[in-house]
Design an enzyme around this catalytic site. Sequence first.
Site, PDB file in Angstrom:
ATOM      1  N   ARG A 196      28.255  39.171 -29.598  1.00 55.23           N
ATOM      2  CA  ARG A 196      27.649  38.667 -28.013  1.00 55.23           C
ATOM      3  C   ARG A 196      28.535  37.258 -27.915  1.00 55.23           C
ATOM      4  O   ARG A 196      28.916  36.927 -26.518  1.00 55.23           O
ATOM      5  CB  ARG A 196      26.013  38.149 -27.858  1.00 55.23           C
ATOM      6  CG  ARG A 196      25.887  37.677 -26.744  1.00 55.23           C
ATOM      7  CD  ARG A 196      24.513  37.444 -26.598  1.00 55.23           C
ATOM      8  NE  ARG A 196      23.893  36.560 -24.867  1.00 55.23           N
ATOM      9  CZ  ARG A 196      23.628  37.522 -23.984  1.00 55.23           C
ATOM     10  NH1 ARG A 196      23.526  38.992 -24.309  1.00 55.23           N
ATOM     11  NH2 ARG A 196      22.942  37.611 -22.987  1.00 55.23           N
ATOM     12  N   HIS A 230       9.884   5.921 -23.848  1.00 50.53           N
ATOM     13  CA  HIS A 230       8.633   5.882 -24.357  1.00 50.53           C
ATOM     14  C   HIS A 230       8.467   7.172 -23.324  1.00 50.53           C
ATOM     15  O   HIS A 230       7.248   7.493 -23.216  1.00 50.53           O
ATOM     16  CB  HIS A 230       7.970   4.805 -24.721  1.00 50.53           C
ATOM     17  CG  HIS A 230       8.070   4.095 -25.692  1.00 50.53           C
ATOM     18  ND1 HIS A 230       8.274   4.334 -26.905  1.00 50.53           N
ATOM     19  CD2 HIS A 230       8.940   2.943 -25.882  1.00 50.53           C
ATOM     20  CE1 HIS A 230       8.366   3.116 -27.906  1.00 50.53           C
ATOM     21  NE2 HIS A 230       8.560   2.774 -26.554  1.00 50.53           N
ATOM     22  N   SER A 245      16.170  33.955 -12.744  1.00 46.01           N
ATOM     23  CA  SER A 245      14.880  34.614 -13.640  1.00 46.01           C
ATOM     24  C   SER A 245      14.648  35.978 -12.744  1.00 46.01           C
ATOM     25  O   SER A 245      15.265  36.093 -12.034  1.00 46.01           O
ATOM     26  CB  SER A 245      13.721  33.645 -13.334  1.00 46.01           C
ATOM     27  OG  SER A 245      12.551  35.254 -13.813  1.00 46.01           O
ATOM     28  N   SER A 303      30.634  30.215 -54.178  1.00 47.58           N
ATOM     29  CA  SER A 303      30.958  31.333 -54.246  1.00 47.58           C
ATOM     30  C   SER A 303      30.970  32.279 -52.450  1.00 47.58           C
ATOM     31  O   SER A 303      31.170  31.808 -51.344  1.00 47.58           O
ATOM     32  CB  SER A 303      31.300  32.444 -54.913  1.00 47.58           C
ATOM     33  OG  SER A 303      31.913  33.815 -54.325  1.00 47.58           O
TER      34      SER A 303
END
Length: 459
Positions: A14, A168, A292, A337
């Site tokens: 993709r 916050h 959508s 490796s």
Amino acid sequence: MTLPIQVLSPLDGRYQAVVSPLGEYLSEAGLNRARVTVEVEWLIYLTNHSMFGTSPLSADNVAALRALVTDFGQAEIDELARLEATTRHDVKAVEYLVRAKLSELGLDHIAELTHFACTSEDINNLSYALIVRDATKNIWLPALQAVIARLRELSVQYRDEAMLAKTHGQPATPTTMGKELAVFVYRLERIQKQIEGSEYLGKFSGATGTFSAHLAAEPEANWPTISEEFVTSLGLTWNPLTTQIESHDWQAELYTRISHANRVIHNLATDIWTYISMGYFRQIPQAGATGSSTMPHKINPIRFENAEANLELSSAVLDSLSATLVTSRLQRDLTDSTTQRNVGVGYGHSLLALDNIRRGLSEIDLDSNALAHDLDTNWEILGEAIQTVIRAEVAAGRSTISDPYALLKELTRGKRVGRNDLIAFVSGLEIGDAAKARLLELTPAGYVGLASDLVDYLT
């Protein structure tokens, strides 16, 4: 009916168009071409220095050998696959490919100098250093720089766009959108400089890093000097003290820095996503795009969501590489490796994320009205300014107010306080006239300190 053979990684399916430039370096073919480079350059080095009675090759023969690298393509890829099917050893297949070229050029008399005194790791470690260096400098860093450049543009463009900060998740002292984006520019440029300054180390000292076979073949040669000259001729930094393998510390350092950059960009992606959800940024509709499958109105922040996921995948791989590569049992085991074969996966997910972030930053537009609305409905954030000014007035002997912080806490904590409320409060304060005048003129949009000026600290 079964499917034809399919790729497993979305990087090779993709998302191939975005990450394919990395294949020039961090693919099996890219690695094999680098191996051919090392084998050929070692042959040229030995003959240029007339080792073991040889003479320097003619310019035509040197060019023909180097053409094995510059013309490396599908024919060589297929031939190496054919050879490895017999040897069951990738580096030995490369050696045989180079030997065949020597025979074609009538240079069989120097064939035994192919892979001379080398362990496979002598070839591999230099090859990985070359391909990782080139992928980093030619592909990954330019992608990072493109993101930084776009962020810098937006930082300057929005330097005076006041906005309500959120610490916050709650209303806090205002800032500007430009200054907040400049924070990411500063962070990323610092990491960029660290990555640009990375060392790419290489060893070339035989089976256990002791030059034993070299010394047995030619006791009079200064093999450490020869090794250093050869490694540095490839544009790498020589590592004099190793086991059979180069210790991979430089790789751990580099991948940790790239992973760090990933995490900073992840922070950027989540912040931009949040600003979009708050209405601070509008998403620019892209012609023909669907948000959508059922809600036609949707424009989803998919660029930033895709980037988040790919940054997490990249860091997972790069963190694993950093942790694994620095350990090798005794003088060598083979864990490095198979691990190193996944460097491209770590870089690929990061490159894909950088592409999404860059595109996403070009598909958003600031909604100044939304920023202004939030500021105008949160006048209580000026409580910080008022209590700080009162403290200064008390210190200067122009006020006798006790505990200014508690006074403002009582007025503002957990409350919405309007403009008129604050004007009335400030008007009744026992402070100097100049200070009172400054406070009465203050607005949330104007309470941004030096935010705009701070953008100038971007070099």
